[in-house]
Design a protein around this motif. Structure first.
Motif, mmCIF file in Angstrom:
data_model
loop_
_atom_site.group_PDB
_atom_site.id
_atom_site.type_symbol
_atom_site.label_atom_id
_atom_site.label_comp_id
_atom_site.label_asym_id
_atom_site.label_seq_id
_atom_site.Cartn_x
_atom_site.Cartn_y
_atom_site.Cartn_z
ATOM 1 N N VAL A 87 0.832 -1.203 0.000
ATOM 2 C CA VAL A 87 0.000 0.000 0.000
ATOM 3 C C VAL A 87 0.868 1.256 0.000
ATOM 4 O O VAL A 87 0.584 2.219 -0.712
ATOM 5 C CB VAL A 87 -0.959 0.002 1.210
ATOM 6 N N ALA A 88 1.946 1.240 0.779
ATOM 7 C CA ALA A 88 2.855 2.395 0.825
ATOM 8 C C ALA A 88 3.487 2.639 -0.543
ATOM 9 O O ALA A 88 3.566 3.782 -1.020
ATOM 10 C CB ALA A 88 3.935 2.166 1.876
ATOM 11 N N ASP A 89 3.934 1.577 -1.190
ATOM 12 C CA ASP A 89 4.578 1.693 -2.494
ATOM 13 C C ASP A 89 3.601 2.180 -3.555
ATOM 14 O O ASP A 89 3.925 3.065 -4.361
ATOM 15 C CB ASP A 89 5.165 0.341 -2.906
ATOM 16 N N VAL A 90 2.391 1.613 -3.548
ATOM 17 C CA VAL A 90 1.381 2.009 -4.535
ATOM 18 C C VAL A 90 0.967 3.460 -4.320
ATOM 19 O O VAL A 90 0.761 4.209 -5.283
ATOM 20 C CB VAL A 90 0.165 1.055 -4.467
ATOM 21 N N GLU A 91 0.860 3.877 -3.060
ATOM 22 C CA GLU A 91 0.540 5.282 -2.791
ATOM 23 C C GLU A 91 1.602 6.210 -3.383
ATOM 24 O O GLU A 91 1.283 7.184 -4.084
ATOM 25 C CB GLU A 91 0.441 5.538 -1.285
ATOM 26 N N ALA A 92 2.860 5.906 -3.092
ATOM 27 C CA ALA A 92 3.947 6.755 -3.585
ATOM 28 C C ALA A 92 3.980 6.767 -5.116
ATOM 29 O O ALA A 92 4.184 7.822 -5.739
ATOM 30 C CB ALA A 92 5.279 6.269 -3.029
ATOM 31 N N ARG A 93 3.773 5.629 -5.731
ATOM 32 C CA ARG A 93 3.774 5.556 -7.193
ATOM 33 C C ARG A 93 2.579 6.316 -7.776
ATOM 34 O O ARG A 93 2.675 6.928 -8.847
ATOM 35 C CB ARG A 93 3.765 4.095 -7.658
ATOM 36 N N GLY A 94 1.447 6.247 -7.077
ATOM 37 C CA GLY A 94 0.282 6.996 -7.526
ATOM 38 C C GLY A 94 0.542 8.492 -7.496
ATOM 39 O O GLY A 94 0.206 9.218 -8.449
ATOM 40 N N VAL A 95 1.148 8.973 -6.418
ATOM 41 C CA VAL A 95 1.480 10.389 -6.324
ATOM 42 C C VAL A 95 2.493 10.775 -7.400
ATOM 43 O O VAL A 95 2.394 11.841 -8.019
ATOM 44 C CB VAL A 95 2.009 10.737 -4.915
ATOM 45 N N ALA A 96 3.470 9.900 -7.645
ATOM 46 C CA ALA A 96 4.465 10.173 -8.688
ATOM 47 C C ALA A 96 3.800 10.274 -10.059
ATOM 48 O O ALA A 96 4.160 11.140 -10.875
ATOM 49 C CB ALA A 96 5.526 9.073 -8.681
ATOM 50 N N ALA B 109 2.564 17.783 -14.794
ATOM 51 C CA ALA B 109 3.765 18.528 -15.205
ATOM 52 C C ALA B 109 4.315 19.378 -14.072
ATOM 53 O O ALA B 109 4.631 20.559 -14.236
ATOM 54 C CB ALA B 109 3.452 19.401 -16.418
ATOM 55 N N HIS B 110 4.429 18.763 -12.906
ATOM 56 C CA HIS B 110 4.958 19.463 -11.733
ATOM 57 C C HIS B 110 6.380 19.940 -12.004
ATOM 58 O O HIS B 110 7.185 19.231 -12.602
ATOM 59 C CB HIS B 110 4.934 18.522 -10.523
ATOM 60 N N ALA B 111 6.676 21.138 -11.531
ATOM 61 C CA ALA B 111 7.988 21.730 -11.815
ATOM 62 C C ALA B 111 9.134 20.963 -11.184
ATOM 63 O O ALA B 111 10.241 20.915 -11.735
ATOM 64 C CB ALA B 111 8.005 23.184 -11.324
ATOM 65 N N ASP B 112 8.889 20.349 -10.020
ATOM 66 C CA ASP B 112 9.955 19.640 -9.308
ATOM 67 C C ASP B 112 9.417 18.357 -8.680
ATOM 68 O O ASP B 112 9.228 18.279 -7.467
ATOM 69 C CB ASP B 112 10.553 20.552 -8.231
ATOM 70 N N PRO B 113 9.135 17.331 -9.491
ATOM 71 C CA PRO B 113 8.570 16.094 -8.954
ATOM 72 C C PRO B 113 9.468 15.413 -7.928
ATOM 73 O O PRO B 113 8.996 14.870 -6.938
ATOM 74 C CB PRO B 113 8.366 15.215 -10.196
ATOM 75 N N LYS B 114 10.774 15.463 -8.173
ATOM 76 C CA LYS B 114 11.707 14.852 -7.221
ATOM 77 C C LYS B 114 11.613 15.545 -5.866
ATOM 78 O O LYS B 114 11.564 14.889 -4.817
ATOM 79 C CB LYS B 114 13.134 14.937 -7.752
ATOM 80 N N GLY B 115 11.591 16.873 -5.898
ATOM 81 C CA GLY B 115 11.479 17.621 -4.658
ATOM 82 C C GLY B 115 10.155 17.370 -3.966
ATOM 83 O O GLY B 115 10.094 17.277 -2.727
ATOM 84 N N SER C 113 10.289 13.992 -2.268
ATOM 85 C CA SER C 113 11.126 14.093 -1.069
ATOM 86 C C SER C 113 10.377 14.801 0.056
ATOM 87 O O SER C 113 10.515 14.453 1.232
ATOM 88 C CB SER C 113 12.418 14.849 -1.386
ATOM 89 N N GLU C 114 9.569 15.785 -0.306
ATOM 90 C CA GLU C 114 8.775 16.506 0.689
ATOM 91 C C GLU C 114 7.747 15.574 1.332
ATOM 92 O O GLU C 114 7.537 15.604 2.548
ATOM 93 C CB GLU C 114 8.063 17.684 0.031
ATOM 94 N N GLU C 115 7.117 14.732 0.513
ATOM 95 C CA GLU C 115 6.154 13.764 1.054
ATOM 96 C C GLU C 115 6.859 12.759 1.972
ATOM 97 O O GLU C 115 6.319 12.359 2.999
ATOM 98 C CB GLU C 115 5.442 13.024 -0.080
ATOM 99 N N ALA C 116 8.072 12.377 1.601
ATOM 100 C CA ALA C 116 8.849 11.464 2.434
ATOM 101 C C ALA C 116 9.148 12.106 3.783
ATOM 102 O O ALA C 116 9.031 11.471 4.836
ATOM 103 C CB ALA C 116 10.149 11.078 1.729
ATOM 104 N N ALA C 117 9.521 13.378 3.754
ATOM 105 C CA ALA C 117 9.834 14.093 4.993
ATOM 106 C C ALA C 117 8.597 14.219 5.881
ATOM 107 O O ALA C 117 8.681 14.084 7.112
ATOM 108 C CB ALA C 117 10.394 15.472 4.664
ATOM 109 N N LYS C 118 7.453 14.495 5.275
ATOM 110 C CA LYS C 118 6.212 14.601 6.036
ATOM 111 C C LYS C 118 5.881 13.278 6.732
ATOM 112 O O LYS C 118 5.538 13.252 7.919
ATOM 113 C CB LYS C 118 5.052 14.982 5.111
#
Length: 266
Positions: free
Chosen positions: A163-172, A179-185, A188-193
């Motif tokens: 579920v964690a992996d699918v959530e992260a992949r869904g957000v990605a 067309a987010h300006a900084d998908p990597k950032g 990383s922000e979601e990871a920090a949260k």
């Protein structure tokens, strides 16, 4: 065959559904649906002999299973018309736990009528939703359902990470589609949260445990005598709360790891 995002979503789900297995103890591997009944053909890509007795399970290809997943899960969930990313988490939920349950959870998240049938109203509200929040809320509901199953203790490790992996992949996927300006950032922000939430929950669990061991007896005296039943009951409740916090902390740690892993490859 469905167009759109299914070609990106299906491989993610199939990676969790697994390759070929033919354990004789699994009734799903038998064409008759019971151990020793019919032929032992096994299961591959989540396609079991019990449900598809006429298929050559061992030799199934991705091309052959794609129409099955399209017919049984992708189309019933209206995934073709869902926002990118939300289609993945809804589809994977449906494959894992049933299309009606996944549809109702999606409807609850986007504020549609909860009837288990994905129609124009659900799709309209899904399109107008905060997609990232909908993805995360749907995954939280999915995890909550899984935790209530009798088999949770056996499969919780794999289910929670899936579920964690699918959530992260869904957000990605949502970030890429928007067309987010900084998908990597953003990842990383979601990871920090998620990591911050996990740390807070671990601290709360520690504080709760300290309260149970250090303060249980302070208010448990009745008429000058210690009420051991009251102490025991209070400690039991606190222990349950502490365990729940530890569980949630672990799950958020897994979410953080999933987001961070994708951030590194984005």
């Amino acid at each position: 065959m469905a167009k759109g995002n299914m070609s990106a979503c299906l491989p993610i789900t199939l990676a969790y559904e697994g390759g070929f297995t033919s354990d004789r103890r699994d009734p799903g591997n038998w064409t008759g649906g019971a151990v020793g009944k019919g032929r032992l053909k096994g299961t591959k890509y989540g396609i079991a002999a019990a449900s598809y007795p006429n298929l050559d399970i061992a030799r199934l290809t991705i091309a052959e299973v794609t129409p099955i997943y399209e017919r049984n899960y992708w189309r019933p969930l209206g995934a073709e018309a869902l926002p990118s990313g939300l289609d993945l988490v809804t589809f994977d939920f449906g494959v894992n736990s049933g299309t009606v349950r996944a549809a109702k959870a999606l409807q609850a998240v986007v504020g549609a009528t909860i009837d288990g049938v994905i129609g124009s109203d659900t799709l309209k509200k899904a399109a107008a939703s905060d997609v990232k929040q909908a993805i995360q809320s749907l995954c939280a509901r999915r995890l909550g359902f899984l935790q209530g199953l009798k088999t949770w203790a056996t499969f919780r490790g794999g289910w929670s990470k899936r579920v964690a992996d699918v959530e992260a992949r869904g957000v990605a996927m949502w970030l890429a589609a928007s067309a987010h300006a900084d998908p990597k950032g953003a990842l990383s922000e979601e990871a920090a949260k998620a990591d911050a939430i996990s740390r807070k929950q671990r601290r709360s669990a520690g504080g709760t445990t300290a309260l149970a061991t250090g303060g249980a007896g302070s208010n448990a005296a009745v008429g000058g005598e210690i009420n051991w039943l009251l102490i025991a009951g209070g400690v039991a409740v606190v222990v349950v709360v502490a365990r729940l916090l530890v569980l949630k902390a672990r799950q958020n740690r897994e979410r953080a790891a999933a987001y961070e892993a994708l951030a590194k490859v984005s």
